[in-house]
Design a protein around this motif. Structure first.
Motif, PDB file in Angstrom:
ATOM      1  N   VAL A 265       3.518 -10.026  -5.341  1.00 21.03           N
ATOM      2  CA  VAL A 265       4.592  -8.366  -5.801  1.00 21.03           C
ATOM      3  C   VAL A 265       2.669  -7.766  -5.935  1.00 21.03           C
ATOM      4  N   PRO A 266       3.337  -6.492  -5.390  1.00 19.94           N
ATOM      5  CA  PRO A 266       2.299  -5.793  -5.874  1.00 19.94           C
ATOM      6  C   PRO A 266       2.110  -5.010  -7.419  1.00 19.94           C
ATOM      7  N   ASN A 267       0.779  -4.758  -7.717  1.00 23.89           N
ATOM      8  CA  ASN A 267       0.840  -4.866  -9.119  1.00 23.89           C
ATOM      9  C   ASN A 267       0.919  -3.147  -9.361  1.00 23.89           C
ATOM     10  N   GLU A 268       1.117  -2.426  -8.410  1.00 24.29           N
ATOM     11  CA  GLU A 268       2.075  -1.177  -8.628  1.00 24.29           C
ATOM     12  C   GLU A 268       2.025  -0.405  -7.716  1.00 24.29           C
ATOM     13  N   ILE A 269       3.528   0.655  -7.340  1.00 25.04           N
ATOM     14  CA  ILE A 269       4.078   1.224  -6.920  1.00 25.04           C
ATOM     15  C   ILE A 269       3.747   2.999  -7.386  1.00 25.04           C
ATOM     16  N   VAL A 334      15.881 -10.043  -8.682  1.00 23.47           N
ATOM     17  CA  VAL A 334      15.071 -10.555  -7.586  1.00 23.47           C
ATOM     18  C   VAL A 334      15.713 -10.717  -6.242  1.00 23.47           C
ATOM     19  N   VAL A 335      15.617 -10.309  -4.837  1.00 26.60           N
ATOM     20  CA  VAL A 335      15.407 -10.479  -3.663  1.00 26.60           C
ATOM     21  C   VAL A 335      14.322 -10.977  -3.134  1.00 26.60           C
ATOM     22  N   LEU A 336      14.311 -12.290  -2.600  1.00 27.54           N
ATOM     23  CA  LEU A 336      13.276 -12.328  -2.069  1.00 27.54           C
ATOM     24  C   LEU A 336      13.293 -12.602  -0.424  1.00 27.54           C
ATOM     25  N   ASP A 340       9.977 -15.057   4.533  1.00 30.96           N
ATOM     26  CA  ASP A 340       8.982 -16.021   3.491  1.00 30.96           C
ATOM     27  C   ASP A 340       9.219 -15.637   1.871  1.00 30.96           C
ATOM     28  N   PRO A 341       9.593 -17.145   1.459  1.00 29.50           N
ATOM     29  CA  PRO A 341      10.283 -17.191  -0.316  1.00 29.50           C
ATOM     30  C   PRO A 341       8.876 -16.053  -0.814  1.00 29.50           C
ATOM     31  N   THR A 342       8.242 -15.764  -0.843  1.00 32.38           N
ATOM     32  CA  THR A 342       6.823 -16.023  -1.092  1.00 32.38           C
ATOM     33  C   THR A 342       6.818 -14.358  -1.470  1.00 32.38           C
ATOM     34  N   ARG A 343       7.537 -13.308  -0.944  1.00 34.00           N
ATOM     35  CA  ARG A 343       7.654 -12.217  -1.050  1.00 34.00           C
ATOM     36  C   ARG A 343       8.769 -11.202  -1.737  1.00 34.00           C
ATOM     37  N   ILE A 344       8.626 -10.479  -2.011  1.00 31.36           N
ATOM     38  CA  ILE A 344       9.715 -10.121  -3.254  1.00 31.36           C
ATOM     39  C   ILE A 344      10.844  -8.948  -2.193  1.00 31.36           C
ATOM     40  N   THR A 345      12.008  -8.366  -1.774  1.00 35.69           N
ATOM     41  CA  THR A 345      11.833  -7.578  -0.828  1.00 35.69           C
ATOM     42  C   THR A 345      13.047  -6.538  -1.723  1.00 35.69           C
ATOM     43  N   PHE A 906       2.437  -8.804   4.298  1.00 28.67           N
ATOM     44  CA  PHE A 906       2.554  -8.090   3.980  1.00 28.67           C
ATOM     45  C   PHE A 906       3.010  -7.522   3.047  1.00 28.67           C
ATOM     46  N   TYR A 907       2.739  -6.449   2.530  1.00 29.05           N
ATOM     47  CA  TYR A 907       3.930  -5.263   2.020  1.00 29.05           C
ATOM     48  C   TYR A 907       3.506  -3.963   2.875  1.00 29.05           C
TER      49      TYR A 907
END
Length: 926
Positions: A265-269, A334-336, A340-345, A906-907
């Motif tokens: 997950v990104p640290n910040e948005i 949380v929706v994965l 890629d189940p290690t990434r959150i959408t 990637f994000y």
């Protein structure tokens, strides 16, 4: 989004339809044609051309007759370059790519390389402490033309790896007599809803006197731009929910079943709005004296100014860190990513750190001066030229930034994949309620950068009586160049005191205005002090910061804020002093007498560089106490640069060029700066930080970049302005420089984040350029006014990452370089009407590479492809006045980056909405 696209399409289609509908009528009422018959003879020389045709023809002739491989833009009529600034016009040439920010082009690559030498009327020009000039400081209205040299000859002034860009202005002997000309234009920005002026005025005359012919020219220009861009972003750091298992207390609480600690997950948005005004005035002048037919002297002067005012706003929400009170962040809903189940959408976040804002206000200004004098003496067999020049460039700034934060930690609903970017809402949070905002801190910075130098050169071109070697060229050049930067800053962190933002002595809070198009971003406005409120009440804010530091009993910060301005430590910044000495010899050969229509040059240039660079070891401990130790380094090296250019005139219209050269570029003064800044982390203020310190450093051990260059170009010229060319080239580069960030064990400090420039290993750039332009003169009547110009560039650019990054030296795509660049322009010129529609597209590119403690391999940030469409038209009202209308960035396509945190995942990093411009103006000439 679909409605926006339909609106853009309709706008473009309507514009084109109106123009095309007017073409026949305008052409039929024309009394003076742009093409007039001349005497019979060579069909290519039988037409006298003016306007756009003349500009294209002049550019083709420059390319055709040059001893180097080059491309050029020529303004045949004063003020007729197609853009406000020189750098914007360059983006239309083959092999040239530009980068943009804040609604202007401000970076340039030539055949994939940024290391370009800039000259002004053939002599070196630089801006502030840099080695090259800011091309955005050259107003297009003042220029006669621009040449981009892609291959070197020995007499060129130390062309960089990328070549040389020469910006050329007019001189009084370019005109027959008195000339008064200029332009005025008003440009409206869709984002700011403001109109900005552009002016250019030139006065030139020449006289015959008792001491010979003299001439004087003065040109004044001013370009003003107000801009507002809007960005939705994620921070470049991507972590895992378990934070690497360093401390379970740092883990994010997840209430959604099936979400493991290895999910990224990104640290910040957040959101970022850049807003400001730039004013660029400039004056150039030239005096010429010709006492006899074979001798001429000149004096030239240049002043380029820059005046900037900005107010940049930022809102950021940390997703993963605990608050200063220890409250952990909680993820729900949380929706994965199903791929890629290690990434959150998508997710909802509560708790953790509060939202943070700042309004950063800056007043800055720059002034660049150059004075030059020179002569040209033709003895009959030899042409001797000499020149001396002095340059000084100064830039100063003052920045005041007021920071805020939400009083509590608001809930966020986040979508990471909304139209190629992050999108988020703050449900239930009243962002326009003053009671919901506290004061987080105040930042104060000021500084000064400057550069100065002298340059002297003497050149001789000697005609020979030899059969093959027709001319010998030789010369020498000596320069001095100094650069200096000094700055100081201070920060008052006031968050622990819980002071309401509205209680500060800055007047009422205002709503931050955004610049987004469409509805992709739900949350976009919040409260902050006004720009004037911050800058006009600086002393009150300083005293408030001083009192806050006293309440927190932070002794070093109390001392920092006890002075009226941020102190500039005597050893801050860096100093550089560099001398260079060059000599060259070159032969101009012609095999025509031997029966082969081949000519060219063979030469060598030798350059010695002797430099001294001074900086400071700066350490700031956890309590803010700074230790300074001076550092000085030296470099002395010699570069031997052979050059070879040959041209085979296959037919009078078709020619083949080949070239083999070696070029070099010195590291920038900033990269050579030996200053090393170590900021030790205060665990009280940053309880979640795993690194012991952050280290930022220059690198005095950097080596100059070198490149062996090979070029082949096939060129065909036809008609009055028609040409077609295809070029292939290769650059074998050594030592390409980039700044890299990595986490390392650093002496007694432990784990630190180190950021510094490094010489990469070997690199290669190879590519193809294809270009063509023509008017359709064979068409009947008014249709013969149509024409087209197109070019395509393909680049395969790779370099090895530095071994210092820890995994050998893998070859990767070179940063900043698009594989494909396209330009397509359609134009019409007949009688008083001229129309141009220009399309430019760059394919995606890599912005950067880095490695940190949460990444097991290299991660890259990449940019998506970007396209621009511009339109311009002019109507010659009479022989003295021409009316103009332009639209730029018609498509208004967002600029988008995305961030790889592994080789496959990637994000989206950020999405930036930029301005669309429309302008109306007039050119005049008497």
């Amino acid at each position: 989004m679909k409605n926006m696209q339909l609106h853009r399409t309709a706008l473009l289609a309507g514009t084109i339809a109106v123009v095309l509908a007017a073409l026949p009528a305008v052409a039929q009422t024309t009394t003076a044609s742009t093409a007039e018959p001349a005497a019979a003879g060579d069909p290519d020389a039988a037409i006298v051309v003016t306007g756009l045709r003349a500009s294209l023809q002049s550019a083709s002739q420059l390319k055709r007759n040059s001893e180097s491989i080059l491309d050029a833009i020529v303004a045949q009529d004063i003020g007729k370059l197609p853009d406000n600034q020189a750098i914007e016009a360059l983006a239309r040439l083959p092999g040239v790519q530009v980068t943009r920010s804040d609604d202007e082009a401000n970076g340039i690559l030539v055949r994939g390389l940024p290391n370009v030498m800039t000259t002004f009327n053939g002599r070196e020009l630089f801006t502030v402490e840099n080695r090259r000039a800011n091309l955005q400081d050259f107003p297009a209205g003042a220029l006669a033309g621009i040449e981009v040299y892609k291959s070197a000859t020995a007499d060129l002034v130390d062309p960089g790896l990328a070549g040389l860009i020469n910006v050329r202005t007019r001189r009084p002997f370019d005109f027959k007599g008195l000339e008064l000309a200029g332009s005025i234009r008003g440009a409206w920005n869709e984002q700011t809803r403001k109109i900005d002026p552009t002016y250019n005025l030139m006065l030139s005359d020449r006289w015959t006197t008792g001491i010979g012919e003299i001439g004087l020219l003065v040109n004044y220009s001013l370009v003003q731009t107000r801009y507002r861009n809007a960005v939705r972003f994620i921070n470049s750091d991507v972590t895992t929910i378990d934070r690497g298992n360093t401390d379970p207390a740092d883990d994010v609480v997840v209430t959604t079943p099936g979400v493991g600690g290895n999910v990224h997950v990104p640290n910040e948005i957040g959101l970022y709005y850049s807003r400001g005004k730039r004013v660029r005035p400039s004056v150039n002048s030239a005096f010429q004296w010709r006492p006899s037919e074979n001798f001429e002297m000149y004096v030239e002067g240049l002043w380029q100014g820059y005046r900037g005012e900005s107010a940049n706003d930022r809102f950021g929400s940390n997703l993963v860190d605990r608050s200063d009170e220890g409250l952990r962040a909680t993820f729900s809903n949380v929706v994965l990513d199903p791929k890629d189940p290690t990434r959150i959408t998508r997710l909802s976040k509560s708790g953790g750190k509060p939202g943070e804002t700042y309004r950063s206000t800056t007043n800055d200004q720059g002034d660049t001066y150059q004075a030059a004098t020179g002569f040209k003496w033709n003895t009959g067999r030899a042409e001797i030229t000499g020149e001396g020049a002095w340059t000084k460039s100064v830039y100063t700034w003052k920045t005041y930034s007021l920071d805020g934060q939400t009083r509590t930690s608001p809930t966020l609903d986040v979508d990471f994949d909304r139209n190629n970017g992050v999108s988020f809402a703050l449900p239930g949070f009243a962002a326009l309620e003053p009671a919901n905002w506290n004061w987080r801190g105040f930042y104060d910075s000021r500084g000064r950068s400057e550069g100065a130098g002298t340059q002297w050169r003497l050149d001789v071109k000697l005609d020979t009586d030899w059969a093959v070697v027709k001319r010998l060229d030789f010369g020498m050049r000596a320069t001095t160049h100094t650069a200096r930067t000094r700055s100081g800053d201070r920060y008052a962190w006031t968050a622990p005191l819980g002071i309401p933002l509205a209680s500060l002595p800055v007047g009422p809070l205002e709503v931050v205005s955004d610049g987004f198009r469409g509805n992709d971003q739900p949350f976009r406005n919040w409260l902050t002090p006004s720009r004037n409120g911050i800058r006009d009440n600086y002393e009150k804010l300083r005293l408030a910061s001083y009192e806050a530091m006293k309440k927190l009993d932070w002794a070093s910060d109390v001392a920092n804020w006890s002075t009226p301005e941020a102190q500039i430590p005597p050893r801050s910044g860096f100093d550089a002093s560099e001398n260079s000495y060059a000599a060259y010899a070159q032969s101009r050969f012609d095999l025509e007498p031997a029966g082969a229509p081949i000519d060219g040059t063979l030469g060598i240039r030798i350059v010695n560089t002797d430099g001294q660079y001074s900086g400071t070891f700066q350490q700031t401990d956890a309590n803010g106490v700074m230790t300074l130790v001076p550092l000085t380094t030296r470099q002395n090296y010699v570069n031997v640069l052979p050059t070879f250019q040959a041209r085979w005139k296959i037919t009078p219209k078709l020619q083949l060029r080949v070239g083999a050269t070696r070029t070099f570029t010195r590291p920038s003064f900033g990269d050579l700066n030996p200053t090393r800044t170590i900021s030790i982390v205060n665990p009280t203020r940053n309880p979640n930080e795993t690194r012991a310190a952050f280290v930022n450093s220059g690198n005095p051990d950097l080596k100059p970049l070198t490149s062996d260059n090979y070029d082949v170009s096939l060129e065909y010229y036809f008609g009055n302005a028609g040409s077609a060319s295809a070029a292939v080239f290769r650059r074998d580069v050594e030592g390409f420089i980039n700044t890299y960030t990595r986490d390392i064990q650093y002496g007694n400090y432990g784990l630190v984040s180190l950021t510094q420039p490094e010489n990469a290993g070997k690199g290669k750039i190879q590519g193809v350029e294809v270009a063509g332009q023509t008017f359709f003169d064979f068409l009947p009547g008014w249709l013969s006014g149509f024409g087209v110009q197109a070019n395509l560039t393909y680049l395969d650019a790779q370099n090895a990452l530095p071994r210092a990054l820890g995994t050998g030296a893998p070859m990767v795509r070179m940063t900043g370089v698009s594989k494909w660049t396209y330009n397509l322009a359609g134009f019409y010129e007949k009688g008083p009407l001229a129309v141009r529609l220009s399309y430019n597209r760059r394919s995606g590119w890599v912005n950067s590479y880095s490695r940190n403690s949460n990444e097991s391999q290299y991660a890259g940030e990449l940019a998506r492809p970007v396209s621009r469409l511009d339109f311009s038209t002019s109507y010659e009202w009479n022989k003295n006045v021409t009316l103009t209308f332009e639209m730029s960035n018609i498509l208004a396509q967002p600029y988008e980056n995305y961030r790889y945190y592994s080789q496959t995942a990637f994000y989206s990093r950020d999405v930036r909405d930029e301005g669309r411009f429309m302008s109306l103006g007039a050119r005049f000439k008497f």
